[in-house]
Design a protein around this motif. Structure first.
Motif, PDB file in Angstrom:
ATOM      1  N   PHE A  51      25.974 -13.906  63.718  1.00 46.24           N
ATOM      2  CA  PHE A  51      25.746 -12.841  62.744  1.00 46.24           C
ATOM      3  C   PHE A  51      24.361 -12.246  62.928  1.00 46.24           C
ATOM      4  N   TYR A  52      24.240 -10.951  62.741  1.00 40.82           N
ATOM      5  CA  TYR A  52      22.953 -10.248  62.762  1.00 40.82           C
ATOM      6  C   TYR A  52      22.043 -10.827  63.854  1.00 40.82           C
ATOM      7  N   HIS A  53      22.482 -10.688  65.073  1.00 39.03           N
ATOM      8  CA  HIS A  53      21.898 -11.368  66.221  1.00 39.03           C
ATOM      9  C   HIS A  53      20.378 -11.212  66.315  1.00 39.03           C
ATOM     10  N   VAL A  54      19.911  -9.991  66.295  1.00 39.27           N
ATOM     11  CA  VAL A  54      18.480  -9.764  66.511  1.00 39.27           C
ATOM     12  C   VAL A  54      17.666 -10.266  65.318  1.00 39.27           C
ATOM     13  N   LEU A  55      18.138 -10.014  64.108  1.00 33.05           N
ATOM     14  CA  LEU A  55      17.396 -10.428  62.912  1.00 33.05           C
ATOM     15  C   LEU A  55      17.208 -11.943  62.866  1.00 33.05           C
ATOM     16  N   PHE A  56      18.300 -12.683  62.990  1.00 32.75           N
ATOM     17  CA  PHE A  56      18.197 -14.138  62.915  1.00 32.75           C
ATOM     18  C   PHE A  56      17.471 -14.722  64.126  1.00 32.75           C
ATOM     19  N   ALA A  57      17.592 -14.083  65.280  1.00 34.93           N
ATOM     20  CA  ALA A  57      16.879 -14.575  66.460  1.00 34.93           C
ATOM     21  C   ALA A  57      15.373 -14.424  66.277  1.00 34.93           C
ATOM     22  N   ILE A  58      14.944 -13.298  65.731  1.00 34.11           N
ATOM     23  CA  ILE A  58      13.506 -13.105  65.497  1.00 34.11           C
ATOM     24  C   ILE A  58      13.013 -14.059  64.421  1.00 34.11           C
ATOM     25  N   LEU A  59      13.793 -14.238  63.343  1.00 34.36           N
ATOM     26  CA  LEU A  59      13.394 -15.205  62.313  1.00 34.36           C
ATOM     27  C   LEU A  59      13.308 -16.619  62.889  1.00 34.36           C
ATOM     28  N   GLY A  60      14.289 -17.004  63.682  1.00 35.08           N
ATOM     29  CA  GLY A  60      14.267 -18.330  64.306  1.00 35.08           C
ATOM     30  C   GLY A  60      13.079 -18.511  65.224  1.00 35.08           C
ATOM     31  N   LEU A  61      12.743 -17.457  65.950  1.00 38.14           N
ATOM     32  CA  LEU A  61      11.596 -17.518  66.852  1.00 38.14           C
ATOM     33  C   LEU A  61      10.294 -17.674  66.065  1.00 38.14           C
ATOM     34  N   VAL A  62      10.140 -16.902  65.002  1.00 40.49           N
ATOM     35  CA  VAL A  62       8.911 -16.975  64.198  1.00 40.49           C
ATOM     36  C   VAL A  62       8.784 -18.336  63.532  1.00 40.49           C
ATOM     37  N   PHE A  63       9.855 -18.801  62.876  1.00 33.97           N
ATOM     38  CA  PHE A  63       9.795 -20.110  62.219  1.00 33.97           C
ATOM     39  C   PHE A  63       9.551 -21.229  63.232  1.00 33.97           C
ATOM     40  N   GLY A  64      10.146 -21.117  64.407  1.00 36.69           N
ATOM     41  CA  GLY A  64       9.949 -22.146  65.432  1.00 36.69           C
ATOM     42  C   GLY A  64       8.523 -22.183  65.941  1.00 36.69           C
ATOM     43  N   ILE A  65       7.930 -21.019  66.158  1.00 37.36           N
ATOM     44  CA  ILE A  65       6.544 -20.980  66.637  1.00 37.36           C
ATOM     45  C   ILE A  65       5.593 -21.514  65.589  1.00 37.36           C
ATOM     46  N   VAL A  66       5.827 -21.143  64.316  1.00 32.91           N
ATOM     47  CA  VAL A  66       4.961 -21.658  63.240  1.00 32.91           C
ATOM     48  C   VAL A  66       5.110 -23.169  63.130  1.00 32.91           C
ATOM     49  N   SER A  67       6.334 -23.660  63.223  1.00 36.77           N
ATOM     50  CA  SER A  67       6.562 -25.106  63.139  1.00 36.77           C
ATOM     51  C   SER A  67       5.918 -25.839  64.308  1.00 36.77           C
ATOM     52  N   GLN A  68       6.033 -25.276  65.505  1.00 40.70           N
ATOM     53  CA  GLN A  68       5.421 -25.908  66.670  1.00 40.70           C
ATOM     54  C   GLN A  68       3.902 -25.901  66.574  1.00 40.70           C
ATOM     55  N   SER A  69       3.338 -24.871  65.933  1.00 39.64           N
ATOM     56  CA  SER A  69       1.881 -24.834  65.806  1.00 39.64           C
ATOM     57  C   SER A  69       1.380 -25.890  64.827  1.00 39.64           C
ATOM     58  N   LYS A  70       2.221 -26.250  63.848  1.00 34.61           N
ATOM     59  CA  LYS A  70       1.814 -27.302  62.901  1.00 34.61           C
ATOM     60  C   LYS A  70       1.953 -28.682  63.532  1.00 34.61           C
ATOM     61  N   SER A  71       3.104 -28.963  64.080  1.00 37.02           N
ATOM     62  CA  SER A  71       3.313 -30.221  64.796  1.00 37.02           C
ATOM     63  C   SER A  71       4.529 -30.058  65.695  1.00 37.02           C
ATOM     64  N   LYS A  72       4.506 -30.734  66.808  1.00 35.70           N
ATOM     65  CA  LYS A  72       5.595 -30.611  67.771  1.00 35.70           C
ATOM     66  C   LYS A  72       6.827 -31.352  67.247  1.00 35.70           C
ATOM     67  N   ASN A  73       7.963 -30.651  67.219  1.00 32.56           N
ATOM     68  CA  ASN A  73       9.206 -31.317  66.849  1.00 32.56           C
ATOM     69  C   ASN A  73      10.372 -30.700  67.609  1.00 32.56           C
ATOM     70  N   SER A  74      11.429 -31.471  67.760  1.00 27.89           N
ATOM     71  CA  SER A  74      12.546 -31.043  68.599  1.00 27.89           C
ATOM     72  C   SER A  74      13.393 -29.968  67.936  1.00 27.89           C
ATOM     73  N   CYS A  75      13.487 -29.966  66.607  1.00 27.11           N
ATOM     74  CA  CYS A  75      14.280 -28.936  65.929  1.00 27.11           C
ATOM     75  C   CYS A  75      13.691 -27.554  66.175  1.00 27.11           C
ATOM     76  N   ALA A  76      12.379 -27.453  66.142  1.00 24.40           N
ATOM     77  CA  ALA A  76      11.729 -26.165  66.398  1.00 24.40           C
ATOM     78  C   ALA A  76      11.954 -25.729  67.837  1.00 24.40           C
ATOM     79  N   THR A  77      11.945 -26.681  68.763  1.00 20.49           N
ATOM     80  CA  THR A  77      12.196 -26.354  70.171  1.00 20.49           C
ATOM     81  C   THR A  77      13.615 -25.820  70.353  1.00 20.49           C
TER      82      THR A  77
END
Length: 125
Positions: A51-77
């Motif tokens: 669903f809403y491919h570009v919107l959710f992909a950008i949200l996933g990318l932003v949340f993943g980068i923020v999560s990785q910057s806080k601490s490395k985890n596999s879900c964010a990867t």
């Protein structure tokens, strides 16, 4: 009368949420932990395939980068990888649509010429 610490508190309406006399911390608290942001990233990355491919992909990318910057985890990867794959697929789909449109432009030009000739004969252009 004015010796009471509660009365002389720097935050009389308790906007900061601290108890009276509690030391102020310099660490900022966030609503979501790195693990939560990683899970949100993974969910958005997987949803972006459906669903809403570009919107959710950008949200996933932003949340993943923020999560990785806080601490490395596999879900964010996983969220980052799914989001990037979804964005790449959408890019190739867009290129395919553009290629199909460009392939039909010569026949579309002939079709528009026929319409122009018909309208010029009909209205005397």
């Amino acid at each position: 009368m004015y010796d009471n610490e509660d009365f002389m508190n720097e935050d009389p309406w308790n906007v900061s949420g601290r108890a009276s006399g509690e030391a102020e911390t310099t660490e900022t608290s966030s609503y979501f932990s790195a693990g939560d942001l990683g899970k949100i990233s993974m969910a958005c990355g997987i949803i972006s395939f459906f669903f809403y491919h570009v919107l959710f992909a950008i949200l996933g990318l932003v949340f993943g980068i923020v999560s990785q910057s806080k601490s490395k985890n596999s879900c964010a990867t996983v969220g980052i990888v799914c989001s990037v794959i979804s964005l790449a697929l959408m890019f190739f789909v867009l290129l395919g649509v553009i290629a199909i449109i460009l392939a039909f432009i010569p026949s579309a030009t002939e079709w528009f010429e026929k319409i122009k000739d018909y309208l010029s004969g009909l209205y005397g252009f």
